[in-house]
Design an enzyme around this catalytic site. Structure first.
Site, short mmCIF file in Angstrom:
data_model
loop_
_atom_site.label_atom_id
_atom_site.label_comp_id
_atom_site.label_asym_id
_atom_site.label_seq_id
_atom_site.Cartn_x
_atom_site.Cartn_y
_atom_site.Cartn_z
N SER A 152 67.64 37.11 119.21
CA SER A 152 68.19 36.07 120.08
C SER A 152 67.51 34.72 119.83
CB SER A 152 68.02 36.47 121.55
OG SER A 152 68.79 35.64 122.38
N SER A 189 71.22 34.11 127.28
CA SER A 189 71.49 34.19 125.84
C SER A 189 72.75 34.97 125.48
CB SER A 189 70.29 34.81 125.11
OG SER A 189 69.26 33.86 124.99
N LYS A 216 75.19 33.35 123.21
CA LYS A 216 75.18 33.40 121.75
C LYS A 216 76.30 34.27 121.18
CE LYS A 216 70.23 32.46 121.23
NZ LYS A 216 69.63 32.62 122.57
#
Length: 390
Positions: free
Chosen positions: A131, A71, A74
């Site tokens: 997230s 993640s 992101k």
């Protein structure tokens, strides 16, 4: 005990347990028991320490190695989102549609409802704190129409930043073939992201309720526990999958020096925070940033022809700091060059430049700009000036 009393007790018990878990999650961590005594003992697969102001790399290990990043992906999704806001595509208070595709995302999420509109401000909290994959997809579809088109934007942005060791396949970091980056490239992405100062508005909270239009509430917990365990850490993005291990891209500031630390492939969650803290310690203990030129207004030393006022203030267009090892002297020359000017002049007009050199080599040129409008004297001003100085 009747059924109603049992349900009350059950509800109270669940509430107490939930609150206890939340308090535990919010307690400051202690990484001393796992923190490496030296950077040589760090167990993460790769890491990179970057000075924010200069972009200089202070410490690295296998920082160009292609690795899955989970993640931490992101950070690029957020960078493009803040750029879209800056470009006026949508605002913080605007509403974006959560499609069936977005609401059906797996992994970490805030459980968005399909075909429902959510405020951009709330979606940013969801991505940055929790997230959330579903909220990330909402931004991707709002900006580019489809995730595939958004991923194309991500890769084009990576190319424009010179990220030659990065390739995105999705906007979330969910496991996918040929989706990779490296510690060095991710430090550059974080450096670009934190240029958007609004980002820090969403990184500080530990817990926050995400309230859906139906009134349903999803509690969000900030995944970056280093923020409350390491002095000066004020933002970051975590990530973890079986393939990627435990990853973190974080930033911290002390004594006006901001550093960016990226850790990839740690063995567990606690280890990634400990390794990141060790890397930050190395930077703050061994380096310092000295401001050579700041952006404070200064009095313009030359006269401006036909100016109505004699006192005119200018300021450097940007500041300049030099990173050095602690105890080392900075041997730089700073020279000011002023242009011949005539009023009228508008605020922010370029009126000169600062030239910073070392050993006769120019390191930086910074424009000097007006801090104010400078009006020209009219006929009556000229008469008064002649009378005063006759």
């Amino acid at each position: 005990m009747n059924k109603i009393s049992f349900l009350k007790i059950l509800c109270i018990t669940v509430f107490v347990i939930s609150m206890a878990i939340s308090i535990i999650l919010c307690l400051p961590g202690n990484w001393d028991d796992v923190k490496a005594s030296t950077v040589d003992e760090i167990n993460s697969k790769a890491y990179c320490l970057m000075d924010y102001e200069t972009g200089d790399i202070l410490l690295e290990k296998d920082s160009k190695q292609h690795l899955p990043i989970a993640s931490v992906t992101k950070t690029m999704t957020l960078l493009l989102t803040f750029e879209a806001i800056e470009q006026g595509k949508f605002g913080f208070d605007d509403m974006l549609l959560s499609s069936k595709n977005a609401s059906g995302m797996g992994g970490s999420q805030v459980f968005l409802e399909p075909d429902t509109k959510y405020k951009v401000n709330d979606l940013l909290y969801a991505v940055i704190m929790s997230s959330a994959n579903d909220a990330s997809m909402v931004f991707a579809e709002a900006i580019a129409g489809t995730e595939a088109s958004f991923v194309d934007m991500m890769n084009k942005k990576a190319q424009s930043l010179g990220l030659v060791d990065t390739n995105f396949v999705n906007c979330t970091g969910l496991p996918a073939n040929n989706h990779y980056s490296c510690a060095h490239d991710l430090a550059i992405v974080m450096r670009q992201l934190i240029n958007h100062k609004e980002y820090f508005n969403y990184t500080q909270e530990r817990l926050r309720d995400f309230v859906h239009p139906t009134g349903r509430v999803t509690q969000m917990t900030n995944t970056n526990k280093l923020m409350r365990a390491y002095s000066g850490c004020d933002a970051g993005k975590t990530g973890s999958t079986v393939e990627a291990g435990y990853c973190l891209s974080a930033t911290a500031i002390r004594n006006d020096m901001r550093l960016i630390s990226v850790v990839l492939g740690a063995q567990n969650s606690k280890q990634r925070f400990a390794d990141c803290a060790t890397i930050f310690d190395y930077g703050f203990n061994n380096y310092e940033s000295k401001c050579i030129v700041d952006t404070q207004p200064i009095l313009y030393p030359n006269s401006i022809a036909h100016a109505k006022t004699l006192e005119v203030y200018v300021q450097p267009e940007q500041r300049f700091c030099q990173l050095t090892k602690k105890g080392e002297d900075i041997d730089l020359q700073v020279n000011y060059e002023y242009y011949d000017l005539s009023a009228p002049l508008e605020q922010s007009a370029i009126v000169g430049k600062i030239i910073i050199t070392k050993d006769s080599v120019v390191l930086k040129e910074i424009n000097l700009i007006l801090s104010q409008n400078v009006e020209a004297m009219n006929y009556y001003d000229n008469i008064q000036y002649i009378a005063k100085y006759w």
